[in-house]
Enzyme design. Structure first.
Site, PDB file in Angstrom:
ATOM      1  CE  LYS A   9      -3.928  -2.176   2.454  1.00 12.15           C
ATOM      2  NZ  LYS A   9      -4.752  -2.101   3.689  1.00 12.15           N
ATOM      3  CE1 TYR A  49      -9.309  -3.242   0.626  1.00 15.30           C
ATOM      4  CE2 TYR A  49      -8.736  -1.206  -0.501  1.00 15.30           C
ATOM      5  CZ  TYR A  49      -8.374  -2.281   0.289  1.00 15.30           C
ATOM      6  OH  TYR A  49      -7.076  -2.400   0.748  1.00 15.30           O
ATOM      7  CG  ASN A 112      -3.605  -2.550   7.241  1.00 16.86           C
ATOM      8  OD1 ASN A 112      -3.428  -2.183   6.079  1.00 16.86           O
ATOM      9  ND2 ASN A 112      -4.711  -3.167   7.625  1.00 16.86           N
ATOM     10  CG  HIS A 115      -5.226  -6.452  -0.365  1.00 18.35           C
ATOM     11  ND1 HIS A 115      -6.444  -6.566   0.290  1.00 18.35           N
ATOM     12  CD2 HIS A 115      -5.251  -7.372  -1.370  1.00 18.35           C
ATOM     13  CE1 HIS A 115      -7.170  -7.500  -0.313  1.00 18.35           C
ATOM     14  NE2 HIS A 115      -6.473  -8.009  -1.319  1.00 18.35           N
ATOM     15  CD  GLU A 126      -8.543  -9.785  -3.625  1.00 22.16           C
ATOM     16  OE1 GLU A 126      -9.438  -9.444  -2.845  1.00 22.16           O
ATOM     17  OE2 GLU A 126      -7.369 -10.016  -3.253  1.00 22.16           O
TER      18      GLU A 126
HETATM   19  P1  IDP Z   1      -7.696  -6.926   5.663  1.00 24.97           P
HETATM   20  O1  IDP Z   1      -6.864  -5.941   4.877  1.00 24.97           O
HETATM   21  O2  IDP Z   1      -6.938  -7.470   6.850  1.00 24.97           O
HETATM   22  O3  IDP Z   1      -8.288  -8.015   4.807  1.00 24.97           O
HETATM   23  P2  IDP Z   1     -10.377  -5.773   5.771  1.00 24.97           P
HETATM   24  O4  IDP Z   1     -11.333  -5.961   6.905  1.00 24.97           O
HETATM   25  O5  IDP Z   1     -10.660  -6.489   4.496  1.00 24.97           O
HETATM   26  O6  IDP Z   1      -8.915  -6.097   6.317  1.00 24.97           O
HETATM   27  O7  IDP Z   1     -10.296  -4.199   5.504  1.00 24.97           O
HETATM   28  C1  IDP Z   1      -9.653  -3.723   4.346  1.00 24.97           C
HETATM   29  C2  IDP Z   1      -8.782  -2.547   4.711  1.00 24.97           C
HETATM   30  O8  IDP Z   1      -9.611  -1.480   5.154  1.00 24.97           O
HETATM   31  C3  IDP Z   1      -7.827  -2.793   5.885  1.00 24.97           C
HETATM   32  O9  IDP Z   1      -6.623  -3.428   5.496  1.00 24.97           O
HETATM   33  C4  IDP Z   1      -7.586  -1.380   6.363  1.00 24.97           C
HETATM   34  O10 IDP Z   1      -6.666  -0.708   5.496  1.00 24.97           O
HETATM   35  C5  IDP Z   1      -8.949  -0.745   6.167  1.00 24.97           C
HETATM   36  N1  IDP Z   1      -9.754  -0.827   7.392  1.00 24.97           N
HETATM   37  C6  IDP Z   1     -10.473  -1.866   7.838  1.00 24.97           C
HETATM   38  N2  IDP Z   1     -11.074  -1.595   9.015  1.00 24.97           N
HETATM   39  C7  IDP Z   1     -10.731  -0.313   9.299  1.00 24.97           C
HETATM   40  C8  IDP Z   1     -11.040   0.570  10.398  1.00 24.97           C
HETATM   41  O11 IDP Z   1     -11.751   0.217  11.327  1.00 24.97           O
HETATM   42  N3  IDP Z   1     -10.474   1.809  10.342  1.00 24.97           N
HETATM   43  C9  IDP Z   1      -9.678   2.221   9.320  1.00 24.97           C
HETATM   44  N4  IDP Z   1      -9.372   1.424   8.276  1.00 24.97           N
HETATM   45  C10 IDP Z   1      -9.885   0.175   8.266  1.00 24.97           C
HETATM   46 MG    MG Z   2      -9.748  -7.942   3.368  1.00 26.73          MG
END
Ligand code: IDP
Ligand code: MG
Length: 154
Positions: A9, A49, A112, A115, A126
């Site tokens: 990212k 997304y 974080n 992805h 994907e």
């Molecule tokens: P993942 O990346 O671990 O699969 P997902 O639940 O699919 O997590 O969420 C996609 C992305 O959305 C996350 O990696 C993060 O960047 C963002 N995200 C998810 N939940 C939150 C939140 O509560 N606050 C801010 N960003 C979030």
């Molecule tokens: Mg995810």
């Protein structure tokens, strides 16, 4: 063999952590079958997304994901989708286990770093969404006999 889409990212690009992410996956023994840099636009992000577009964090997520180029990668390996999710760590890096990419290198949930596809089906879909066939490379990896038993790489 399963496929996983990895996105380094914008925070990984800005913080100079692309190499660390690639290294972790290489050291696991996985095979890199495609890689390119791209700036993701709104349409691509909404597709990628789709399950999150109605959530409160989506606007911030989209803004962030457009903020600088990302590095897209396709990785292949035996049951690799789950293995990579374990290496990547929990979505909230503050709760991610030490030793994982997010656990070691990140703090904010919205920053974080990476992805990773979350199922065999989403991995295949994907990779197909982000890579044309001629951008994916099938090749023999000479270390495979030291990474896998024979039946695992068939
Ligand atoms: P993942 O990346 O671990 O699969 P997902 O639940 O699919 O997590 O969420 C996609 C992305 O959305 C996350 O990696 C993060 O960047 C963002 N995200 C998810 N939940 C939150 C939140 O509560 N606050 C801010 N960003 C979030
Ligand atoms: Mg995810």
């Amino acid at each position: 063999m399963e496929r996983t889409l990895i996105i380094a990212k914008p925070d990984a690009v800005q913080r100079g952590l692309i190499g660390s992410i690639i290294s972790r996956l290489e050291r696991k023994g996985l095979k890199l079958i495609g890689m390119k840099m791209a700036t993701l636009d709104e349409a691509r992000l909404r597709t990628h997304y789709a399950e999150h577009t109605e959530k409160p964090f989506y606007a911030g997520l989209e803004q962030f994901m457009k903020s600088s180029p990302v590095v897209l990668m396709a990785w292949e390996g035996f049951e690799c989708v789950e293995s990579i999710r374990i290496l990547v760590g929990s979505t909230n890096p503050r709760q991610a286990a030490a030793g994982t990419i997010r656990g070691d290198l990140a703090i904010g949930t919205g920053r974080n770093l990476i992805h990773a596809s979350d199922s065999k089906q989403s991995g295949a879909a994907e990779v197909a969404n982000f890579f044309n066939d001629d951008e994916l490379f099938g090749y023999d990896k000479s270390e495979y006999e030291h990474v896998y038993e024979g039946h695992e790489r068939e």
